[in-house]
Enzyme design. Structure first.
Site, PDB file in Angstrom:
ATOM      1  N   ARG A 225       0.989  -1.197  -0.017  1.00  0.00           N
ATOM      2  CA  ARG A 225      -0.076  -0.062   0.155  1.00  0.00           C
ATOM      3  C   ARG A 225       0.941   1.155  -0.117  1.00  0.00           C
ATOM      4  O   ARG A 225       1.795   1.252   0.755  1.00  0.00           O
ATOM      5  CB  ARG A 225      -0.861  -0.028   1.164  1.00  0.00           C
ATOM      6  CG  ARG A 225      -2.088  -1.030   1.318  1.00  0.00           C
ATOM      7  CD  ARG A 225      -3.049  -0.512   0.055  1.00  0.00           C
ATOM      8  NE  ARG A 225      -4.279  -1.432   0.330  1.00  0.00           N
ATOM      9  CZ  ARG A 225      -4.413  -2.525  -0.533  1.00  0.00           C
ATOM     10  NH1 ARG A 225      -3.553  -2.684  -1.630  1.00  0.00           N
ATOM     11  NH2 ARG A 225      -5.641  -3.222  -0.640  1.00  0.00           N
ATOM     12  N   GLU A 254      -3.628   7.436  -4.895  1.00  0.00           N
ATOM     13  CA  GLU A 254      -3.730   6.775  -6.139  1.00  0.00           C
ATOM     14  C   GLU A 254      -5.085   7.520  -6.717  1.00  0.00           C
ATOM     15  O   GLU A 254      -5.888   7.604  -5.941  1.00  0.00           O
ATOM     16  CB  GLU A 254      -3.959   5.437  -5.849  1.00  0.00           C
ATOM     17  CG  GLU A 254      -2.607   4.655  -5.390  1.00  0.00           C
ATOM     18  CD  GLU A 254      -2.737   3.262  -5.273  1.00  0.00           C
ATOM     19  OE1 GLU A 254      -3.897   2.479  -5.689  1.00  0.00           O
ATOM     20  OE2 GLU A 254      -1.686   2.545  -4.685  1.00  0.00           O
ATOM     21  N   HIS A 273      -0.851   0.414  -9.697  1.00  0.00           N
ATOM     22  CA  HIS A 273      -1.577  -0.677  -8.804  1.00  0.00           C
ATOM     23  C   HIS A 273      -2.051  -1.860  -9.654  1.00  0.00           C
ATOM     24  O   HIS A 273      -3.268  -2.120  -9.829  1.00  0.00           O
ATOM     25  CB  HIS A 273      -2.547  -0.170  -8.057  1.00  0.00           C
ATOM     26  CG  HIS A 273      -2.852  -0.804  -6.735  1.00  0.00           C
ATOM     27  ND1 HIS A 273      -3.259   0.191  -5.589  1.00  0.00           N
ATOM     28  CD2 HIS A 273      -2.933  -2.054  -6.437  1.00  0.00           C
ATOM     29  CE1 HIS A 273      -3.402  -0.971  -4.591  1.00  0.00           C
ATOM     30  NE2 HIS A 273      -3.258  -2.155  -5.288  1.00  0.00           N
TER      31      HIS A 273
HETATM   32  C1  DGY Z   1      -5.733  -6.100  -3.076  1.00  0.00           C
HETATM   33  O1  DGY Z   1      -6.265  -7.085  -3.381  1.00  0.00           O
HETATM   34  O2  DGY Z   1      -5.534  -5.578  -1.726  1.00  0.00           O
HETATM   35  C2  DGY Z   1      -4.843  -5.468  -4.023  1.00  0.00           C
HETATM   36  O3  DGY Z   1      -4.052  -4.204  -3.540  1.00  0.00           O
HETATM   37  C3  DGY Z   1      -5.724  -5.040  -5.446  1.00  0.00           C
HETATM   38  O4  DGY Z   1      -6.117  -6.073  -5.833  1.00  0.00           O
END
Ligand code: DGY
Length: 309
Positions: A225, A254, A273
């Site tokens: 993250r 983001e 991402h």
């Molecule tokens: C998640 O699943 O947490 C990813 O960051 C996005 O698929």
């Protein structure tokens, strides 16, 4: 039967299972997420929500969703959902674990290799007509094979999958879990990869102090993250040359605005991402989200619940 709001069109045909079960399915059109006010309007009579990590599921939203029974987050992460608020209202929350582990671990290694061997710069040189001959001193990068990698969040699914890949490259793995000495690990590692969930405790885990503790010239990879990293400190560390390179699939915010200062830092790769963005992973995530919705709408326990607080 219930009404389900789906915050964006998703791949595969899993949503048809909701219709077959008699539920009404309303899919937000277009590729951009609904604005929070549009989301609140959409949830005014919804029983279920299929949310992405772009939807903030908080008290304000839940207050506008009096019938909501279940939130199926189309992600393994759930930092966009206020679990205290959903639990207080008896709303079930589901996630999509396991199915995106390998896709995300693969992308972590793609980033690690790309940063170590300077693939984006080398590719630009070819495209820009700067490849004039074999350059004995050109495009020298860092060795991956046999190097040391610190995996932050090593006990988790994705951290473990990254460790398995690292073993394939004969890398020495330093696992870093809660309670371990992060700075001591950073001082020894050639590569640092972040896989810990975002919580109040892990926000800006990689801050100025961590970036001073890091082994000079190391490469940081983040597919977890964005807010795990203090981006202003990251830019300084790249500019000073303390950090060799950074390769990020996640940023804060983001999307990262095109004029964000981080984009002008040297030796940085930033992706939009895409850790879970394989056909297989995204279709499996859709199927799990629908399983969660079907159970939640039927008042049954979710097969893939978010952890309880
Ligand atoms: C998640 O699943 O947490 C990813 O960051 C996005 O698929």
């Amino acid at each position: 039967m219930g009404r389900v709001f789906v915050a964006r069109a998703i791949t595969g045909d899993s949503l048809s299972r909701l219709r077959e079960a008699g539920h009404e399915v309303d899919i937000w059109p277009g590729n951009l997420p609904p604005h929070p006010t549009e989301l609140r309007d959409a949830l005014s009579d919804a029983d279920g929500l299929l949310s992405m990590l772009t939807e903030r599921v908080d008290e304000k939203l839940l207050g506008a969703a009096p019938k909501l029974k279940v939130v199926a987050n189309y992600a393994v992460g759930f930092d966009n959902v206020d679990l205290a608020a959903t639990q207080a209202r008896g709303i079930a929350v589901g996630v999509t674990p396991d199915v995106l582990t390998d896709a995300t671990a693969d992308l972590t290694f793609a980033l690690l290799l790309a940063a170590a061997r300077r693939l984006p710069e080398a590719q630009s040189a070819v495209r820009d007509g700067r490849w004039r001959t074999f350059e004995p001193q050109g495009w020298l990068g860092a060795s991956v094979h046999g190097a040391t990698i610190a995996i932050v969040g090593a006990r988790g699914r994705i951290g473990s999958a990254v460790a398995r890949r690292a073993q394939g490259f004969d890398m020495k793995v330093i696992p870093v879990n809660r309670g371990d000495d992060l700075h001591a690990a950073l001082a020894r590692a050639d590569f640092v990869s972040l896989h810990t969930p975002l919580t109040d405790a892990t926000r800006h885990l990689i801050d100025d102090a961590a970036l001073h503790a890091i082994k000079p010239g190391a490469i940081l990879v983040n597919t977890g993250r964005g807010p795990l990293v203090d981006q202003a400190a990251l830019k300084r560390a790249l500019e000073d040359g303390r950090l060799g390179a950074a390769a990020l699939d996640v940023t804060d915010p983001e999307p990262l605005p095109p004029d964000d200062p981080l984009l002008s830092a040297p030796n940085i790769i930033i992706l939009p991402h895409i850790g879970s963005a394989t056909h297989h992973a995204r279709e499996a995530m859709a199927s799990m989200a629908v399983d969660n919705l079907l159970a939640g709408l039927a008042g049954e326990p979710l097969p893939y619940p978010a952890p309880t607080l």
